[in-house]
Scaffold this motif. Structure first.
Motif, PDB file in Angstrom:
ATOM      1  N   SER A  31      -3.421  -1.411   2.430  1.00 47.83           N
ATOM      2  CA  SER A  31      -4.529  -1.965   1.636  1.00 47.83           C
ATOM      3  C   SER A  31      -4.308  -1.732   0.150  1.00 47.83           C
ATOM      4  O   SER A  31      -4.452  -2.651  -0.662  1.00 47.83           O
ATOM      5  CB  SER A  31      -5.856  -1.331   2.054  1.00 47.83           C
ATOM      6  OG  SER A  31      -6.121  -1.577   3.401  1.00 47.83           O
ATOM      7  N   LEU A  32      -3.957  -0.492  -0.203  1.00 46.91           N
ATOM      8  CA  LEU A  32      -3.710  -0.184  -1.618  1.00 46.91           C
ATOM      9  C   LEU A  32      -2.532  -0.980  -2.148  1.00 46.91           C
ATOM     10  O   LEU A  32      -2.602  -1.560  -3.240  1.00 46.91           O
ATOM     11  CB  LEU A  32      -3.471   1.324  -1.789  1.00 46.91           C
ATOM     12  CG  LEU A  32      -3.256   1.807  -3.218  1.00 46.91           C
ATOM     13  CD1 LEU A  32      -4.471   1.485  -4.101  1.00 46.91           C
ATOM     14  CD2 LEU A  32      -2.965   3.307  -3.230  1.00 46.91           C
ATOM     15  N   PHE A  33      -1.464  -1.056  -1.376  1.00 45.80           N
ATOM     16  CA  PHE A  33      -0.271  -1.790  -1.810  1.00 45.80           C
ATOM     17  C   PHE A  33      -0.577  -3.268  -2.025  1.00 45.80           C
ATOM     18  O   PHE A  33      -0.172  -3.858  -3.034  1.00 45.80           O
ATOM     19  CB  PHE A  33       0.863  -1.623  -0.788  1.00 45.80           C
ATOM     20  CG  PHE A  33       2.135  -2.297  -1.205  1.00 45.80           C
ATOM     21  CD1 PHE A  33       2.988  -1.688  -2.113  1.00 45.80           C
ATOM     22  CD2 PHE A  33       2.479  -3.541  -0.699  1.00 45.80           C
ATOM     23  CE1 PHE A  33       4.159  -2.305  -2.515  1.00 45.80           C
ATOM     24  CE2 PHE A  33       3.645  -4.172  -1.094  1.00 45.80           C
ATOM     25  CZ  PHE A  33       4.487  -3.550  -2.000  1.00 45.80           C
ATOM     26  N   ILE A  34      -1.295  -3.873  -1.107  1.00 43.28           N
ATOM     27  CA  ILE A  34      -1.631  -5.302  -1.219  1.00 43.28           C
ATOM     28  C   ILE A  34      -2.507  -5.552  -2.441  1.00 43.28           C
ATOM     29  O   ILE A  34      -2.271  -6.489  -3.213  1.00 43.28           O
ATOM     30  CB  ILE A  34      -2.302  -5.810   0.079  1.00 43.28           C
ATOM     31  CG1 ILE A  34      -1.259  -5.880   1.200  1.00 43.28           C
ATOM     32  CG2 ILE A  34      -2.973  -7.159  -0.133  1.00 43.28           C
ATOM     33  CD1 ILE A  34      -1.844  -6.068   2.588  1.00 43.28           C
ATOM     34  N   LEU A  35      -3.517  -4.715  -2.648  1.00 43.34           N
ATOM     35  CA  LEU A  35      -4.405  -4.899  -3.797  1.00 43.34           C
ATOM     36  C   LEU A  35      -3.662  -4.703  -5.120  1.00 43.34           C
ATOM     37  O   LEU A  35      -3.844  -5.480  -6.064  1.00 43.34           O
ATOM     38  CB  LEU A  35      -5.605  -3.958  -3.711  1.00 43.34           C
ATOM     39  CG  LEU A  35      -6.637  -4.333  -2.650  1.00 43.34           C
ATOM     40  CD1 LEU A  35      -7.642  -3.218  -2.458  1.00 43.34           C
ATOM     41  CD2 LEU A  35      -7.333  -5.638  -3.011  1.00 43.34           C
TER      42      LEU A  35
END
Length: 187
Positions: A31-35
């Motif tokens: 999630s953090l990587f995608i955002l």
């Protein structure tokens, strides 16, 4: 205002004893990587970081912190607010002296929201990684396009995202695990 409402509901649920479902570290990392990747892509294209990411990371970071580092939740919330205020004041002073912004407000919001993920103590490392990455990118741009590139602004979001990602990954894993994993990759 919408993000503030989400944050208040999430924090209230935590405070009232709501047990969040167990979410794996892989899901949080993805999630953090995608955002951060999305923020970087948009910043490169438009020189703006979408509020969806810069502000949206705040309630997600609070939830991550509440479920994985709950003893630091209030410290990280205070650090996030202090980061927002300090960088906004710094930018106002810079604008007054130089008659231009030194850092965009999207970058400020992204950094402030990231404090919930990485902690206030990791902020200097994040900024060091981001600044180093930005300088290297600028030097590469200068070597390819010449000296006229010096006066051109660069999107700083990708560099901040890199710093946030690295400090979060290092902070959520022990150094021993990172070294062991890198040995497996290269052997």
């Amino acid at each position: 205002m919408y993000y503030l409402l989400i944050f208040v509901v999430a924090l209230s649920a935590f405070y009232l004893g709501f047990e969040a479902p167990e979410i794996s570290n892989t899901t949080w990392a993805a999630s953090l990587f995608i955002l951060l990747s999305y923020a970087s892509y948009i910043d490169i294209k438009t020189f703006e970081i979408p509020d969806l990411v810069s502000i949206g990371l705040f309630p997600l970071g609070a939830l991550w912190c509440a479920t994985h580092a709950s003893s630091y939740l209030y410290e990280n919330l205070a650090g996030s607010c202090a980061t927002l205020v300090a960088l906004s004041l710094f930018n106002s002073l810079y604008r007054r002296v130089r008659e231009q912004d030194g850092i965009g407000f999207g970058d400020i919001k992204l950094l402030a929201s990231s404090v919930l993920w990485i902690g206030i103590a990791a902020l200097p490392a994040t900024l060091l990684i981001a600044a180093t990455s930005g300088i290297v990118a600028s030097l590469i741009g200068i070597s390819k396009k010449g000296r006229q590139q010096i006066a051109q602004p660069i999107p700083f979001g990708p560099h901040l995202s890199l710093g946030i990602w690295i400090t979060w990954i290092v902070g959520t894993q022990s150094l021993t695990d990172i070294i062991a994993h890198s040995r497996e990759l290269f052997s």
